[in-house]
Design a protein around this motif. Structure first.
Motif, PDB file in Angstrom:
ATOM      1  N   ARG A  56       9.495  41.360  46.044  1.00  0.00           N
ATOM      2  CA  ARG A  56       8.791  40.696  44.942  1.00  0.00           C
ATOM      3  C   ARG A  56       8.075  39.417  45.391  1.00  0.00           C
ATOM      4  NH1 ARG A  56      12.958  39.505  41.783  1.00  0.00           N
ATOM      5  NH2 ARG A  56      13.069  37.382  42.620  1.00  0.00           N
ATOM      6  N   GLU A  57       8.811  38.470  45.943  1.00  0.00           N
ATOM      7  CA  GLU A  57       8.221  37.167  46.237  1.00  0.00           C
ATOM      8  C   GLU A  57       7.219  37.233  47.379  1.00  0.00           C
ATOM      9  OE1 GLU A  57       8.475  34.517  44.387  1.00  0.00           O
ATOM     10  OE2 GLU A  57       9.809  35.610  43.002  1.00  0.00           O
ATOM     11  N   VAL A  58       7.445  38.097  48.348  1.00  0.00           N
ATOM     12  CA  VAL A  58       6.475  38.242  49.436  1.00  0.00           C
ATOM     13  C   VAL A  58       5.184  38.867  48.911  1.00  0.00           C
ATOM     14  CG1 VAL A  58       5.992  39.366  51.642  1.00  0.00           C
ATOM     15  CG2 VAL A  58       8.221  38.335  51.249  1.00  0.00           C
ATOM     16  N   LEU A  59       5.296  39.838  48.007  1.00  0.00           N
ATOM     17  CA  LEU A  59       4.090  40.433  47.419  1.00  0.00           C
ATOM     18  C   LEU A  59       3.308  39.402  46.607  1.00  0.00           C
ATOM     19  CD1 LEU A  59       5.422  43.947  46.353  1.00  0.00           C
ATOM     20  CD2 LEU A  59       3.656  43.488  48.067  1.00  0.00           C
ATOM     21  N   TYR A  60       4.012  38.563  45.838  1.00  0.00           N
ATOM     22  CA  TYR A  60       3.318  37.510  45.093  1.00  0.00           C
ATOM     23  C   TYR A  60       2.647  36.528  46.054  1.00  0.00           C
ATOM     24  CZ  TYR A  60       5.365  38.793  40.555  1.00  0.00           C
ATOM     25  OH  TYR A  60       5.708  39.437  39.397  1.00  0.00           O
ATOM     26  N   TYR A  61       3.334  36.175  47.118  1.00  0.00           N
ATOM     27  CA  TYR A  61       2.772  35.241  48.105  1.00  0.00           C
ATOM     28  C   TYR A  61       1.514  35.821  48.750  1.00  0.00           C
ATOM     29  CZ  TYR A  61       2.311  33.362  52.874  1.00  0.00           C
ATOM     30  OH  TYR A  61       1.833  32.873  54.048  1.00  0.00           O
ATOM     31  N   ARG A  62       1.545  37.102  49.064  1.00  0.00           N
ATOM     32  CA  ARG A  62       0.428  37.703  49.779  1.00  0.00           C
ATOM     33  C   ARG A  62      -0.702  38.151  48.867  1.00  0.00           C
ATOM     34  NH1 ARG A  62       2.045  41.044  54.929  1.00  0.00           N
ATOM     35  NH2 ARG A  62       3.231  39.465  56.018  1.00  0.00           N
ATOM     36  N   LEU A  63      -0.363  38.653  47.674  1.00  0.00           N
ATOM     37  CA  LEU A  63      -1.375  39.279  46.819  1.00  0.00           C
ATOM     38  C   LEU A  63      -1.730  38.456  45.594  1.00  0.00           C
ATOM     39  CD1 LEU A  63      -0.088  42.986  46.892  1.00  0.00           C
ATOM     40  CD2 LEU A  63      -1.662  41.835  48.470  1.00  0.00           C
ATOM     41  N   GLY A  64      -1.014  37.361  45.331  1.00  0.00           N
ATOM     42  CA  GLY A  64      -1.306  36.549  44.161  1.00  0.00           C
ATOM     43  C   GLY A  64      -0.585  37.049  42.922  1.00  0.00           C
ATOM     44  N   GLU A  65      -1.118  36.725  41.765  1.00  0.00           N
ATOM     45  CA  GLU A  65      -0.469  37.062  40.484  1.00  0.00           C
ATOM     46  C   GLU A  65      -0.784  38.499  40.080  1.00  0.00           C
ATOM     47  OE1 GLU A  65       1.815  35.350  38.749  1.00  0.00           O
ATOM     48  OE2 GLU A  65       1.780  34.042  40.504  1.00  0.00           O
ATOM     49  N   ILE A  66      -0.117  39.426  40.691  1.00  0.00           N
ATOM     50  CA  ILE A  66      -0.297  40.836  40.370  1.00  0.00           C
ATOM     51  C   ILE A  66       0.655  41.244  39.249  1.00  0.00           C
ATOM     52  CG2 ILE A  66      -1.081  41.442  42.684  1.00  0.00           C
ATOM     53  CD1 ILE A  66       1.772  42.378  43.311  1.00  0.00           C
ATOM     54  N   GLN A  67       0.370  42.361  38.604  1.00  0.00           N
ATOM     55  CA  GLN A  67       1.274  42.923  37.592  1.00  0.00           C
ATOM     56  C   GLN A  67       2.286  43.797  38.319  1.00  0.00           C
ATOM     57  OE1 GLN A  67      -0.608  44.610  34.110  1.00  0.00           O
ATOM     58  NE2 GLN A  67       1.190  45.847  33.617  1.00  0.00           N
ATOM     59  N   LEU A  68       3.488  43.279  38.513  1.00  0.00           N
ATOM     60  CA  LEU A  68       4.469  43.891  39.398  1.00  0.00           C
ATOM     61  C   LEU A  68       5.766  44.218  38.672  1.00  0.00           C
ATOM     62  CD1 LEU A  68       5.555  44.611  42.264  1.00  0.00           C
ATOM     63  CD2 LEU A  68       6.132  42.183  42.524  1.00  0.00           C
ATOM     64  N   GLN A  69       6.206  45.461  38.805  1.00  0.00           N
ATOM     65  CA  GLN A  69       7.525  45.890  38.342  1.00  0.00           C
ATOM     66  C   GLN A  69       8.376  46.148  39.578  1.00  0.00           C
ATOM     67  OE1 GLN A  69       7.535  49.581  36.167  1.00  0.00           O
ATOM     68  NE2 GLN A  69       9.769  49.650  35.980  1.00  0.00           N
ATOM     69  N   THR A  70       9.606  45.662  39.582  1.00  0.00           N
ATOM     70  CA  THR A  70      10.480  45.894  40.734  1.00  0.00           C
ATOM     71  C   THR A  70      11.762  46.596  40.295  1.00  0.00           C
ATOM     72  OG1 THR A  70      11.551  43.717  40.559  1.00  0.00           O
ATOM     73  CG2 THR A  70       9.591  43.880  41.942  1.00  0.00           C
ATOM     74  N   VAL A  71      12.352  47.333  41.228  1.00  0.00           N
ATOM     75  CA  VAL A  71      13.556  48.115  40.949  1.00  0.00           C
ATOM     76  C   VAL A  71      14.540  47.958  42.104  1.00  0.00           C
ATOM     77  CG1 VAL A  71      12.355  49.822  39.525  1.00  0.00           C
ATOM     78  CG2 VAL A  71      12.541  50.176  42.005  1.00  0.00           C
ATOM     79  N   GLU A  72      15.781  48.367  41.843  1.00  0.00           N
ATOM     80  CA  GLU A  72      16.814  48.408  42.874  1.00  0.00           C
ATOM     81  C   GLU A  72      16.744  49.748  43.597  1.00  0.00           C
ATOM     82  OE1 GLU A  72      18.829  46.004  43.592  1.00  0.00           O
ATOM     83  OE2 GLU A  72      18.828  44.670  41.864  1.00  0.00           O
TER      84      GLU A  72
END
Length: 372
Positions: A56-72
Motif C-alpha cells: 500500500r504505502e510503496v504504491l502511494y509513494y510511487r504512484l501518488g493518490e491512486i484509488q487503491l484497495q488492498t487485501v491480505e
C-alpha cells in the motif's frame, strides 16, 4: 464444448474478460490487479488498483493518490463473478501471486517470485492451478544461487575488511527488495547503515506499512562524511559513477544482482565486488515452483522464455512462450511526473548464447504437468 480461457494475453496486459480486469497491465485500464510495486508491474494511469496490503504505502509513494484497495493473503475478492485471491510470491515485501477462479477453472499469475525464504518478505507458497503464468528471468541452468547465509557472511566480511583498511563501503541494490534484504542481514556491530534518499524513502514507506527494519541514517547535505565512511552505504544503481557516490571515496563498491553470476558482469558495472544475489528464482527454483503447482499448462512471460519453455516441453510440460513488457524490475524514483519513467532493470540487458543455456541440463525425473 471447450471452455474459453479465463485469462488471455492482450496489448494492454493479462486480461480476464469475464471479470473485466487486468493483471499488471502496462496501459491504462479501469481495473488493475497488481502483483507487486516494481515499476514494470505497477504503472500509473489506472482508475482502480487492487494489491496486497503490504504494497500500500510503496504504491502511494510511487504512484501518488491512486484509488487503491488492498487485501491480505488468501482473502477473496469477487469481480463480476470471478474470484480473485493473492498468495505469497517471496519476491519483495508485499509481492503476491494472483489466483483467479471461475466455474472450476483456476489460473495463477506468478508476477516475479523467488523460492528461498529471505527472512524479510512472506515466503513463496505454491498454489495448485490448471494454468500457471510464470516469469523465468533466470531460466537457464547457469543460474543457481548460493544460500543467503553464505552470501551475507561474505558481505559482512568484506565490510569488516574495508573498515580495517579505512575504505568506505558502498553496496548497491534496488530500492524495493534488495535494499531491505541487504539491510536486514547486515551485522550492525561493524557500524551504522547509511542510505541514499531513494532507498530511505522506500524504507520509510514500508515502515508506515508496519514493516520493522533495522535502523538507518539518511544521507543528507548535513551528513558528516567521515562518519558516513565508517559505516556502510546502501545506494541504488542510479547512483553508480555519480558525483554523489564519488564524494565518499576512497571506497570499495559492491553490486548485488543475479547477473553477477555472468562472467564479466562485475567489470561492466565497474564494481570491486559482485555479490550474486537475486530476488528472482534460479533455475532449480523455477522448475520446483512450476512442478509444485501441478498445472496442466505453463505460460512464460519474461526472461529466458525460449530456452526455458523448450526445456519444460522436453521434460513433459505443456509450456508456452508469451511476450509481455515485464522484466524492467523497477525505477529508482517515485512515478509522480506526467509520464512513466523508464524502469531501471535488475541488470543490464545481457545477451547469452543459447548453447550456454543448454549445457548441463538437469534431469527432469519426477517433473510433469499433473492434473489438478
Amino acid at each position: 464444448m471447450l471452455q474459453k480461457p479465463l485469462l488471455e494475453f492482450t496489448d494492454k496486459g493479462i486480461y480476464c474478460a469475464k471479470g473485466n480486469f487486468y493483471i499488471d497491465p502496462w496501459q491504462p485500464v479501469d481495473d488493475a490487479v497488481i502483483t507487486h510495486a516494481h515499476a514494470d508491474h505497477a504503472y500509473t494511469g489506472h482508475k482502480r488498483y487492487l494489491a496486497h496490503h503490504l504494497s500500500r504505502e510503496v504504491l502511494y509513494y510511487r504512484l501518488g493518490e491512486i484509488q487503491l484497495q488492498t487485501v491480505e493473503y488468501g482473502e477473496k475478492v469477487m469481480k463480476n463473478g470471478v474470484e480473485i485471491s493473492m498468495f505469497p510470491a517471496g519476491h519483495v515485501i508485499g509481492s503476491a501471486q494472483i489466483r483467479v477462479e471461475s466455474q472450476g477453472q483456476v489460473w495463477v499469475v506468478s508476477g516475479d517470485y523467488k523460492t528461498e525464504d529471505d527472512g524479510v518478505c512472506t515466503p513463496f507458497e505454491p498454489v495448485n492451478c490448471h494454468h500457471f503464468i510464470s516469469e523465468c528471468t533466470f531460466g537457464m541452468p547457469i543460474y543457481k544461487w548460493k544460500p543467503q547465509s553464505e552470501i551475507f557472511a561474505d558481505v559482512n566480511s568484506w565490510w569488516r575488511q574495508n573498515v580495517a583498511q579505512n575504505l568506505a563501503t558502498v553496496i548497491v541494490g534496488y530500492s524495493l527488495g534488495k535494499a531491505q534484504r541487504i539491510l536486514q542481514n547486515l551485522d550492525l556491530s561493524i557500524g551504522n547503515v547509511y542510505t541514499h534518499g531513494v532507498i530511505e524513502n522506500t524504507n520509510e514507506a514500508l515502515r508506515r506499512n508496519g514493516i520493522v527494519l533495522q535502523p538507518t541514517h539518511r544521507i543528507t547535505q548535513e551528513s558528516v562524511k567521515e562518519e558516513v565512511r565508517k559505516g556502510i552505504i546502501i545506494a541504488p544503481p542510479s547512483s553508480v559513477g555519480t558525483p554523489w557516490m564519488r564524494k565518499f571515496g576512497p571506497y570499495s563498491f559492491g553490486y548485488c544482482s543475479g547477473w553477477m553470476a555472468l562472467r564479466g558482469a562485475k567489470r561492466r558495472r565497474a564494481a570491486d565486488r559482485g555479490f550474486v544475489m537475486s530476488d528472482h528464482a534460479d533455475w532449480t527454483g523455477l522448475i520446483s515452483a512450476i512442478d509444485a503447482t501441478r498445472c496442466e499448462s505453463v505460460y512464460l512471460t519474461h526472461g529466458s522464455t525460449a530456452t526455458f519453455s523448450r526445456y519444460l516441453r522436453d521434460i513433459g510440460f505443456d509450456a508456452h512462450e508469451v511476450h509481455t513488457l515485464y522484466g524492467g524490475e523497477e525505477e529508482e524514483a517515485p512515478a509522480q511526473s506526467a509520464s512513466q519513467p523508464s524502469p531501471e532493470g535488475e541488470g543490464f540487458e545481457e545477451k547469452i548464447p543459447v548453447k550456454i543455456a543448454m549445457e548441463a541440463l538437469p534431469p527432469g525425473e519426477g517433473l510433469g504437468g499433473a492434473a489438478l
